[in-house]
Write an enzyme that holds these catalytic residues in place. Structure first.
Site, PDB file in Angstrom:
ATOM      1  N   SER A   1       0.728  -1.135   0.174  1.00 42.88           N
ATOM      2  CA  SER A   1      -0.112   0.061   0.120  1.00 42.88           C
ATOM      3  C   SER A   1       0.833   1.309   0.028  1.00 42.88           C
ATOM      4  CB  SER A   1      -0.910   0.072   1.145  1.00 42.88           C
ATOM      5  OG  SER A   1      -1.564   1.261   1.297  1.00 42.88           O
TER       6      SER A   1
ATOM      7  N   TYR B   1      -1.534  -1.447  10.466  1.00 41.11           N
ATOM      8  CA  TYR B   1      -1.682  -1.479   9.069  1.00 41.11           C
ATOM      9  C   TYR B   1      -0.252  -0.648   8.117  1.00 41.11           C
ATOM     10  CZ  TYR B   1      -3.472  -1.329   4.254  1.00 41.11           C
ATOM     11  OH  TYR B   1      -3.919  -1.588   3.031  1.00 41.11           O
TER      12      TYR B   1
END
Length: 264
Positions: A145, A158
């Site tokens: 990401s 995350y």
């Protein structure tokens, strides 16, 4: 050495975390382009439903249930796929979670996130890379990401997991190149998936999972180490991480507060 860009004639594609979201959309996009796609997640019923939805496409989707948090499960899944469908030519290691955290640093959420997003991906990567290295040919993409580029408010677990995946792939690329395996890292921005729909903050330049899938599969065909999109967001975050820390923290804090991100 010229690294391969695998084609449907070379074998099958394998996707983890394929029961919904980006994994689901990439599986359908690959099937549209003629691939046989083996999909893995814990819920066999969801996988079988996706396989039925692919009926009539040039390629096909086949379900192989497995849990990325179990080493033996990943090895058994790969054994099952290759014994029935043929060699895995293209692997997209996509399984990931983003649980909502409680408090300043939620250790339970942190450990669970890293178990799936980092260690789970590493399990699949280790198992499939071993097979491809023996054959001297293959292509692997890991879904990380743009959140892995630098620290962002409220995204400790995350973001750490995605930053670690980027680092892992950067490190392994040297070995993979020598073994004839193309390794890629996928760094999406915000994508409209069941995972992001649980979040309440602003998500600039968010795109549909179908559009994200097209960009990812185009990236598989194009080659190159990084598949990052949307480019405006990816390059902005890359540039921000070149700034001195005081400037970086000031800009990110202002942007986060304006967008409604949670800053504890």
């Amino acid at each position: 050495m010229s690294l391969p860009r695998m084609q449907p004639s070379d074998g099958v594609a394998w996707i983890t975390g394929a029961s919904s979201g980006i994994g689901e959309a990439v599986a359908l996009e690959l099937a549209r382009r003629g691939w046989t796609v083996a999909i893995t997640a814990r819920r066999l019923d969801q996988l079988e439903d996706l396989a039925r939805r692919a009926e009539g496409l040039p390629g096909r989707i086949v379900a192989h249930a497995g849990d990325v948090t179990e080493t033996d499960s990943m090895k058994a899944v790969i054994d099952g796929i290759e014994s029935v469908q043929g060699p895995i030519a293209l692997a997209f290691l996509n399984a990931g979670i983003a649980p909502n955290s409680k408090g300043v640093l939620d250790i339970e959420a942190f450990e669970r996130t890293l178990a799936v997003n980092l260690v789970g991906v590493a399990r699949g990567l280790s198992a499939v890379l071993e097979r491809m290295a023996l054959r001297g040919r293959g292509q692997i993409a890991v879904n990380a990401s743009v959140a892995g580029y630098g620290g962002l408010p409220g995204g400790s677990a995350y973001g750490v997991s995605k930053a670690a995946l980027i680092h892992l792939c950067e490190t392994l690329k040297f070995t993979c190149d020598k073994r004839g395996v193309r390794l890629q890292i996928v760094n999406p921005g915000w994508v409209d998936t069941p995972l992001t729909r649980t979040k309440s903050f602003s998500m600039p330049l968010i795109m549909s999972q179908e559009e994200a899938a097209r960009r990812i599969v185009d990236g598989f065909a194009r080659g190159g180490f990084e598949i990052a999109f949307p480019r405006r967001l990816a390059w902005l975050l890359k540039l921000l991480n070149l700034l001195p820390y005081p400037a970086y923290f000031w800009i990110i804090d202002k942007a986060a507060r304006r967008g409604g991100a949670k800053v504890l």
